[in-house]
Each structure stands twice: as structure tokens, then as C-alpha cells.
Design a protein around this motif. Structure first.
Motif, PDB file in Angstrom:
ATOM      1  N   MET A 188      39.898  42.576  87.567  1.00 24.83           N
ATOM      2  CA  MET A 188      38.665  43.323  87.610  1.00 24.83           C
ATOM      3  C   MET A 188      38.505  44.085  86.291  1.00 24.83           C
ATOM      4  O   MET A 188      39.407  44.760  85.827  1.00 24.83           O
ATOM      5  N   ALA A 189      37.318  43.953  85.706  1.00 27.00           N
ATOM      6  CA  ALA A 189      37.042  44.615  84.430  1.00 27.00           C
ATOM      7  C   ALA A 189      36.838  46.116  84.632  1.00 27.00           C
ATOM      8  O   ALA A 189      36.260  46.546  85.625  1.00 27.00           O
ATOM      9  N   LEU A 190      37.348  46.874  83.680  1.00 26.88           N
ATOM     10  CA  LEU A 190      37.138  48.315  83.713  1.00 26.88           C
ATOM     11  C   LEU A 190      35.704  48.630  83.308  1.00 26.88           C
ATOM     12  O   LEU A 190      35.111  47.953  82.486  1.00 26.88           O
ATOM     13  N   LYS A 191      35.149  49.690  83.880  1.00 28.77           N
ATOM     14  CA  LYS A 191      33.782  50.081  83.571  1.00 28.77           C
ATOM     15  C   LYS A 191      33.783  51.201  82.541  1.00 28.77           C
ATOM     16  O   LYS A 191      34.745  51.934  82.401  1.00 28.77           O
TER      17      LYS A 191
ATOM     18  N   ALA B  28      18.904  64.945  74.617  1.00 27.99           N
ATOM     19  CA  ALA B  28      19.739  64.788  75.810  1.00 27.99           C
ATOM     20  C   ALA B  28      20.314  63.383  75.735  1.00 27.99           C
ATOM     21  O   ALA B  28      19.591  62.391  75.905  1.00 27.99           O
ATOM     22  N   LEU B  29      21.607  63.282  75.435  1.00 31.23           N
ATOM     23  CA  LEU B  29      22.246  61.989  75.226  1.00 31.23           C
ATOM     24  C   LEU B  29      23.085  61.575  76.425  1.00 31.23           C
ATOM     25  O   LEU B  29      23.783  62.400  77.013  1.00 31.23           O
ATOM     26  N   THR B  30      23.027  60.297  76.741  1.00 28.39           N
ATOM     27  CA  THR B  30      23.930  59.686  77.711  1.00 28.39           C
ATOM     28  C   THR B  30      24.725  58.656  76.935  1.00 28.39           C
ATOM     29  O   THR B  30      24.147  57.735  76.350  1.00 28.39           O
ATOM     30  N   ILE B  31      26.031  58.827  76.906  1.00 29.25           N
ATOM     31  CA  ILE B  31      26.895  57.969  76.109  1.00 29.25           C
ATOM     32  C   ILE B  31      27.824  57.202  77.039  1.00 29.25           C
ATOM     33  O   ILE B  31      28.556  57.799  77.826  1.00 29.25           O
ATOM     34  N   ALA B  32      27.778  55.880  76.938  1.00 19.53           N
ATOM     35  CA  ALA B  32      28.697  55.040  77.701  1.00 19.53           C
ATOM     36  C   ALA B  32      29.918  54.788  76.818  1.00 19.53           C
ATOM     37  O   ALA B  32      29.816  54.146  75.778  1.00 19.53           O
ATOM     38  N   ARG B  33      31.054  55.299  77.248  1.00 24.33           N
ATOM     39  CA  ARG B  33      32.294  55.115  76.479  1.00 24.33           C
ATOM     40  C   ARG B  33      33.020  53.896  77.009  1.00 24.33           C
ATOM     41  O   ARG B  33      33.474  53.855  78.149  1.00 24.33           O
ATOM     42  N   HIS B  34      33.127  52.887  76.165  1.00 20.59           N
ATOM     43  CA  HIS B  34      33.809  51.639  76.498  1.00 20.59           C
ATOM     44  C   HIS B  34      35.266  51.942  76.859  1.00 20.59           C
ATOM     45  O   HIS B  34      35.869  52.844  76.268  1.00 20.59           O
TER      46      HIS B  34
ATOM     47  N   GLU C  66      18.758  55.129  68.746  1.00 24.13           N
ATOM     48  CA  GLU C  66      19.365  55.071  70.074  1.00 24.13           C
ATOM     49  C   GLU C  66      20.743  54.426  70.035  1.00 24.13           C
ATOM     50  O   GLU C  66      21.059  53.641  69.147  1.00 24.13           O
ATOM     51  N   PHE C  67      21.549  54.793  71.026  1.00 22.68           N
ATOM     52  CA  PHE C  67      22.857  54.180  71.198  1.00 22.68           C
ATOM     53  C   PHE C  67      22.670  52.770  71.727  1.00 22.68           C
ATOM     54  O   PHE C  67      21.758  52.500  72.504  1.00 22.68           O
ATOM     55  N   CYS C  68      23.559  51.876  71.312  1.00 23.20           N
ATOM     56  CA  CYS C  68      23.513  50.488  71.756  1.00 23.20           C
ATOM     57  C   CYS C  68      24.803  50.156  72.496  1.00 23.20           C
ATOM     58  O   CYS C  68      25.652  51.011  72.691  1.00 23.20           O
ATOM     59  N   LYS C  69      24.950  48.895  72.826  1.00 24.04           N
ATOM     60  CA  LYS C  69      26.139  48.462  73.562  1.00 24.04           C
ATOM     61  C   LYS C  69      27.384  48.449  72.688  1.00 24.04           C
ATOM     62  O   LYS C  69      28.484  48.565  73.188  1.00 24.04           O
ATOM     63  N   GLY C  70      27.214  48.288  71.368  1.00 23.89           N
ATOM     64  CA  GLY C  70      28.342  48.383  70.438  1.00 23.89           C
ATOM     65  C   GLY C  70      29.519  47.506  70.787  1.00 23.89           C
ATOM     66  O   GLY C  70      29.431  46.286  70.702  1.00 23.89           O
ATOM     67  N   LEU C  71      30.617  48.098  71.216  1.00 21.61           N
ATOM     68  CA  LEU C  71      31.836  47.356  71.529  1.00 21.61           C
ATOM     69  C   LEU C  71      31.636  46.334  72.647  1.00 21.61           C
ATOM     70  O   LEU C  71      32.349  45.344  72.715  1.00 21.61           O
ATOM     71  N   SER C  72      30.666  46.562  73.517  1.00 26.63           N
ATOM     72  CA  SER C  72      30.447  45.678  74.657  1.00 26.63           C
ATOM     73  C   SER C  72      29.636  44.444  74.312  1.00 26.63           C
ATOM     74  O   SER C  72      29.586  43.503  75.088  1.00 26.63           O
ATOM     75  N   ASP C  73      28.960  44.432  73.162  1.00 27.59           N
ATOM     76  CA  ASP C  73      28.073  43.336  72.797  1.00 27.59           C
ATOM     77  C   ASP C  73      28.169  43.102  71.293  1.00 27.59           C
ATOM     78  O   ASP C  73      27.837  43.981  70.503  1.00 27.59           O
TER      79      ASP C  73
END
Length: 185
Positions: free
Chosen positions: A1-4, A26-32, A56-63
Motif C-alpha cells: 500500500m502506497a503512503l499518502k 492561505a497555503l495547503t501543502i501536500a508533503r510527499h 501555485e504549488f504543484c505535484k512536484g515529487l509525485s509527478d
């Protein structure tokens, strides 16, 4: 199972006196899952230093087809592509073909120096890329600011920048410009 990804929230106040840009974000940051606090906070610092209405923030490490941050115009064309870390020169060249302006913010001290020595000659031919190297210890100091919910202030004045919170001393964000665009003065 992949980590979120872990979600972080940041209220960021920017006072950039050099560009006359003053705004609250107001930033929402998804930390890989593989991302460190240091890298995430360097992304936030990059946002603060280059903030514009459409940045804007992008997917970065995820894409692999997206940077850490980008700014698009109203037609969807990429105006600015921002990479954090030490990307492969092929990735930077591809970004230069897709965006008007590409910015790479390297960090890591000695490892950044080694990376730069390896890619410098290949990046010299690219006309629309800027490469910065953060000062020694800046990324680690920024990483110490990381919390799941943050209230941050960034001040930029006379080519210097500081990022901090109400409960911490501001971190001086110093950098060296390793490469500027060919059309820069």
C-alpha cells in the motif's frame, strides 16, 4: 500500500519591499512521503520569494511532468517553472522548452556545489534558466520552522529575505546566483 501525502497548512504574510508585493496567502501543502521538512520549507520559501497572484504549488515529487511550483498565464501557458533541489539537467532543459522562465533553487551545501559542477556546462546554453544556491544551513534552519499548522511572515528588502513565525527567530534566507538568464542585465 502506497503512503499518502501529509497535509500542512500555512498562513503566509509576505512583505516584499523590493517588488512592492504585499499579500496574505492561505497555503495547503501536500508533503510527499519521501520529502523532508527542509525540502518542504524551501518550497514555501520559494513561494514567498516569487509570489504572484497565479503562483501555485504543484505535484512536484509525485509527478515528473510538474515542477514544485508554477505560474501560468490566463491561457494556461506556463510563465514560471520553479524546481527545488538538484534536478537532472534533462528535466531542466525540458522545463525550459515548456516555460518562459525556469528557476532552480538548490540547497544542501557541499552536495549542491558538486551538483552544480556536474550540470553547469550543460545549463550554460539554456537562455531562460536561473539557478540559485541557498546558503549553508539555510534549509536546515527553515526545516526547524515546520509544523502541521504554521503562521509565517516573510520579509524581503534590499535583496535580503527572512522567514519566521511569531514564536521563532526569523531565518535569514541567503543565496548565491549561480546562473542568470542570458537576457538579464
Amino acid at each position: 500500500m502506497a503512503l499518502k501525502s501529509t497535509i500542512y497548512k500555512a498562513e503566509l504574510q509576505i512583505a516584499d519591499m523590493d517588488r512592492h508585493y504585499y499579500a496574505d496567502h492561505a497555503l495547503t501543502i501536500a508533503r510527499h512521503p519521501s520529502e523532508t521538512d527542509e525540502r518542504m520549507m524551501v518550497r514555501i520559501a520559494a513561494f514567498a520569494l516569487f509570489a504572484q497572484e497565479r503562483l501555485e504549488f504543484c505535484k512536484g515529487l509525485s509527478d515528473t511532468d510538474e515542477p514544485d511550483l508554477w505560474q501560468k498565464d490566463l491561457t494556461g501557458a506556463i510563465e514560471r517553472w520553479i524546481e527545488v533541489g538538484q534536478p537532472d539537467e534533462r528535466r531542466i532543459a525540458k522545463a525550459c522548452g515548456r516555460a518562459e522562465d525556469v528557476v532552480v533553487i538548490a540547497y544542501g551545501g557541499r552536495t549542491s556545489d558538486i551538483w552544480w559542477q556536474g550540470v553547469q556546462t550543460r545549463l550554460d546554453r539554456l537562455r531562460n534558466v536561473t539557478v540559485w544556491s541557498l546558503g549553508e544551513g539555510v534549509a536546515a534552519s527553515l526545516g526547524a520552522l515546520a509544523e502541521r499548522t504554521m503562521r509565517l511572515q516573510c520579509t524581503v528588502q534590499d535583496g535580503a529575505a527572512w522567514l519566521g513565525s511569531a514564536t521563532t527567530e526569523p531565518v535569514a534566507i541567503d543565496w548565491t546566483v549561480l546562473k542568470a538568464p542570458a537576457n538579464a542585465a
